[in-house]
Design a protein around this motif. Structure first.
Motif, PDB file in Angstrom:
ATOM      1  N   VAL A  18       9.080  -3.094   3.097  1.00 46.48           N
ATOM      2  CA  VAL A  18       9.595  -2.769   1.642  1.00 46.48           C
ATOM      3  C   VAL A  18      11.044  -2.336   1.518  1.00 46.48           C
ATOM      4  O   VAL A  18      11.887  -3.058   0.582  1.00 46.48           O
ATOM      5  CB  VAL A  18       8.834  -1.554   0.784  1.00 46.48           C
TER       6      VAL A  18
ATOM      7  N   ARG B 229       4.945   1.213   8.732  1.00 40.74           N
ATOM      8  CA  ARG B 229       5.510  -0.336   9.009  1.00 40.74           C
ATOM      9  C   ARG B 229       5.705  -0.989   7.592  1.00 40.74           C
ATOM     10  O   ARG B 229       6.636  -1.705   7.562  1.00 40.74           O
ATOM     11  CB  ARG B 229       4.254  -1.039   9.798  1.00 40.74           C
ATOM     12  N   PHE B 230       4.657  -0.946   6.614  1.00 39.08           N
ATOM     13  CA  PHE B 230       5.029  -1.786   5.536  1.00 39.08           C
ATOM     14  C   PHE B 230       5.943  -1.185   4.652  1.00 39.08           C
ATOM     15  O   PHE B 230       6.696  -1.923   3.996  1.00 39.08           O
ATOM     16  CB  PHE B 230       3.736  -1.941   4.728  1.00 39.08           C
ATOM     17  N   GLY B 231       5.967   0.287   4.879  1.00 42.97           N
ATOM     18  CA  GLY B 231       7.072   0.656   4.073  1.00 42.97           C
ATOM     19  C   GLY B 231       8.751   0.398   4.606  1.00 42.97           C
ATOM     20  O   GLY B 231       9.659   0.064   3.628  1.00 42.97           O
TER      21      GLY B 231
ATOM     22  N   LEU C 162       6.865   2.425  -2.760  1.00 44.31           N
ATOM     23  CA  LEU C 162       7.153   3.230  -1.570  1.00 44.31           C
ATOM     24  C   LEU C 162       6.543   4.625  -1.936  1.00 44.31           C
ATOM     25  O   LEU C 162       5.742   5.217  -0.715  1.00 44.31           O
ATOM     26  CB  LEU C 162       8.582   3.709  -1.995  1.00 44.31           C
TER      27      LEU C 162
ATOM     28  N   ILE D  15      -0.603  -2.634  -3.723  1.00 44.57           N
ATOM     29  CA  ILE D  15       0.071  -3.484  -2.486  1.00 44.57           C
ATOM     30  C   ILE D  15      -0.446  -4.887  -2.814  1.00 44.57           C
ATOM     31  O   ILE D  15       0.406  -5.972  -2.635  1.00 44.57           O
ATOM     32  CB  ILE D  15      -0.154  -3.042  -1.147  1.00 44.57           C
TER      33      ILE D  15
ATOM     34  N   THR E 142       3.360   4.438  -2.755  1.00 44.91           N
ATOM     35  CA  THR E 142       2.210   4.052  -2.263  1.00 44.91           C
ATOM     36  C   THR E 142       1.919   3.928  -0.628  1.00 44.91           C
ATOM     37  O   THR E 142       0.958   4.297  -0.002  1.00 44.91           O
ATOM     38  CB  THR E 142       1.833   2.399  -2.699  1.00 44.91           C
ATOM     39  N   CYS E 143       3.104   3.467   0.002  1.00 45.70           N
ATOM     40  CA  CYS E 143       3.133   3.547   1.352  1.00 45.70           C
ATOM     41  C   CYS E 143       2.939   4.769   1.959  1.00 45.70           C
ATOM     42  O   CYS E 143       2.461   5.057   2.948  1.00 45.70           O
ATOM     43  CB  CYS E 143       4.650   2.830   1.680  1.00 45.70           C
TER      44      CYS E 143
ATOM     45  N   MET F 218       9.699   8.774   1.423  1.00 46.66           N
ATOM     46  CA  MET F 218       8.651   8.109   2.197  1.00 46.66           C
ATOM     47  C   MET F 218       8.888   8.336   3.500  1.00 46.66           C
ATOM     48  O   MET F 218       7.911   8.667   4.452  1.00 46.66           O
ATOM     49  CB  MET F 218       8.668   6.525   2.001  1.00 46.66           C
TER      50      MET F 218
ATOM     51  N   ASP G 215       1.470   4.197   5.702  1.00 47.03           N
ATOM     52  CA  ASP G 215       1.657   2.906   6.536  1.00 47.03           C
ATOM     53  C   ASP G 215       3.206   2.873   6.407  1.00 47.03           C
ATOM     54  O   ASP G 215       3.919   2.217   5.497  1.00 47.03           O
ATOM     55  CB  ASP G 215       1.244   1.736   5.507  1.00 47.03           C
TER      56      ASP G 215
END
Length: 646
Positions: free
Chosen positions: A128, A123-125, A113, A91, A115-116, A150, A121
């Motif tokens: 993205v 919210r971060f996904g 994705l 990230i 990683t998310c 995801m 996470d």
């Protein structure tokens, strides 16, 4: 040499090992002159390092760039970090890439994705996802599959919490399925079309046949609104559950619907999400739609669908999938093999599980452990121990799951010596800190009557979860320490550990063995009132057995008669045995009639009722009953006992 290096750089796929990649890197370093040309070559080498998951080499090379790294270098370092589990670094590099003015492409988003999903996470996904849309990659196949994967992982159905405040369940229902089906709970299909039947020659003749093979779900799915009648929940609570369900459906569904091209992975992702959240009917409907798209299921599809038929105990549909797997060569897949073993075992077809395992060409750790687990779970303890020994002879190293699966066999067989040997093996291999292994060892000692040893293991555990607390409560219960079982159960609640269905069964068993009638009735009411746990047959059996032991036979009869689940033969036989102890002939005759309604050839019902007649001196009735047994061909099997010589 320069020409050869240039040729390789132009086609880096010819590099087949990490050592070749490092040799190419050395050649590029030797000839570095023009910084721009070196940067281009280094970016190519960086992508090769990323393909081999050489994170240290990737980082070292990435830090050598004198100018802002090219886009290819950013993509490679992000992908390599994600593949090696360095999700935070992945990230961080993505943010630096955006700050440098570089735009991500379809090679970056799948890794990001992933990683998310691993970081949890959402919210971060979602951020993205917004970036994907802005750069116009929302129609990319691989990015779309990664997005759906995801959302499936990060938006599970948390509807269960909504029911914490609901009042006592009224009727028979499967708790988790009722939640996941959200009020309109679909009944399993009674009239399914054969998905995998038909002649072999028709299977591969056309895409149309591929579609027909997938028609396992009939269009006329019968829906049944049974949750509201079973659980008293207000309209607001129902709306909350609906909104949780719809949000997950919308996130995955919107991505899926906007994809112009969908491959097998796309369909498998949606299907896997449905199965993961207990939405089995939706998974089967998705399978049908997949067939309409002229796509054939792969090994992942089959291993995803098999647990559904295991859940529904539908061995015929499971066999159809097995036949399909054999015809298309998927039966060699170890995951398919393990799924088939579990499916047959859940359907009480243990012999078929044995055959699947014996015919498996590759027996890995997963298949061995699956076989051991299904043997023990189905009461074939000797077979479970045999497979464990054969696994060791085959050179397969046992893991924590192996020991947590085999220890219950030692407990049920009361083989304390073997249990101690396995405990020593667990300690030598360093698995004694595993909470599941420790709980199984504790349960083994408890079933062998070694309460002190079980308590020592419990006190030694760094963290005690619901399973370990329940195992200790059951340890006291099985050994007649009813008051200690209650005390430990209350301590469990005081420590903030939420009891589950098994915990209540353990404390009810303690009450039964200790003759604590009032306490048992209180805990039976609490499990539904305080924790919204629907009582199962085993809970009813524990309370009815206690009432029978206490001589409250009429109360026990009324309790069983009013059960919201149909009583089994074993529950009635427990009361019939109590009738013999307390010489209640009239009630014994009524209970025996209930048993014979369930199983007209129940040996135990005839024998117990005959013994009741004998105990009260009614010899004629006893003799008449024995003659009826011989006439019907009902014969009592000879029993046996054994003792372990230390």
């Amino acid at each position: 040499m320069k020409t050869a290096v240039g040729t390789i750089l132009g086609n880096p796929s010819v590099i087949k090992s990490s050592s070749q990649a490092k040799q190419l890197h050395a050649q590029v370093v030797k000839r570095q002159g023009n910084a721009i040309l070196f940067a281009k070559s280094a970016a190519i080498i960086l992508s090769v390092y990323a393909n081999f998951n050489l994170l240290r080499d990737c980082l070292s090379l990435f830090n050598t760039f004198r100018y802002p790294p090219p886009s290819k270098a950013w993509k490679s370092i992000i992908r390599c970090c994600a593949s090696n589990g360095n999700f935070q670094e992945s990230i961080a590099f993505f943010k630096k890439m955006r700050a440098a003015g570089k735009f991500p492409d379809s090679n970056v988003f799948p890794s990001l994705l992933k990683t998310c999903a691993h970081l949890g996470d959402l919210r971060f996904g979602e951020a993205v996802h917004g970036c994907v849309i802005r750069v116009g990659l929302d129609s990319d196949l691989f990015t779309g599959n990664a997005l759906m994967s995801m959302y499936v992982k990060l938006e599970p159905l948390n509807a269960r919490n909504v029911f914490d405040g609901c009042s006592e369940p009224k009727g028979s229902f499967e708790f988790y399925n009722s939640l996941n089906r959200t009020v309109s709970s679909a009944r399993y299909m009674q009239d399914c079309k054969g998905m995998f039947g038909g002649a072999d020659e028709k299977l591969d003749s056309s895409n149309e046949n591929a579609s027909n093979e997938l028609m396992i779900v009939d269009q006329n799915v019968i829906f049944n609104d049974n949750v509201r009648s079973n659980v008293d929940c207000g309209d607001e609570e129902i709306v909350v559950v609906d909104s949780v369900l719809e949000r997950r459906k919308n996130s995955v569904g919107k991505v899926f619907e906007t994809m112009p091209v969908r491959d097998v992975v796309s369909w498998n992702t949606v299907m896997g999400g449905h199965v993961q959240n207990g939405m089995y009917e939706e998974a089967l409907l998705t399978l049908k739609d997949m067939g309409r798209g002229n796509l054939k299921p792969d090994s992942y599809t089959l291993s995803t669908i098999l647990p559904i038929f295991a859940k529904y105990v539908d061995v015929m549909k499971g066999k159809e999938i097995h036949g399909y797997a054999v015809r298309h060569g998927y039966d060699k897949d170890v995951f398919i093999g393990s799924s088939l073993i579990d499916m047959y075992a859940n359907c009480m077809q243990l012999e078929d599980s044995y055959k699947v395992f014996s015919l498996s060409p590759q027996k890995d750790r997963v298949s061995w452990n699956s076989m051991i687990a299904v043997c023990v779970q189905n009461g074939s303890f000797d077979d479970g121990l045999r497979y464990f020994r054969e696994m060791l002879k085959a050179g397969i190293e046992p893991v924590a799951f192996s020991f947590s699966s085999i220890m219950p066999a030692c407990g049920h067989l009361a083989t304390l010596c073997l249990g101690r040997e396995l405990h020593g093996c667990i300690i030598r291999r360093g698995f004694d800190d595993n909470i599941f292994v420790a709980s199984s060892v504790m349960d083994m000692y408890a079933k062998c009557g070694k309460i002190a040893a079980a308590r020592w293991i419990f006190d030694k555990m760094e963290f005690q979860d619901t399973v370990s607390w329940t195992a200790m409560v059951m340890a006291y219960a099985l050994n007649g320490h009813g008051r200690d079982a209650i005390s430990f159960f209350e301590k469990m609640e005081t420590e903030g550990v939420k009891p589950n269905s098994g915990s209540f069964l353990a404390v009810l068993t303690g009450c039964s063995h200790g003759g604590l009638v009032d306490e048992a009735q209180m805990y039976f009411k609490r499990m539904t009132r305080d924790y919204a746990i629907a009582p199962g047959l085993e809970h009813y059996a524990a309370v009815s057995d206690l009432l029978g032991r206490a001589g409250r036979l009429d109360e026990a009869y009324e309790f069983i008669y009013k059960m919201h689940i149909k009583p089994t033969e074993a529950i009635w036989l427990s009361l019939l045995s109590a009738c013999r102890v307390h010489k209640n002939v009239e009630l014994a005759e009524r209970v025996a009639k209930e048993v014979l309604t369930i199983d007209p050839k129940s040996v135990n019902a005839y024998v117990l009722l005959s013994n009741v007649y004998v105990d009260v001196g009614r010899w004629k009735e006893a003799a008449k009953l024995r003659r009826a047994m011989r006439k019907k061909g009902v014969k009592k099997e000879e029993a046996c006992s054994w003792v372990e010589v230390m």
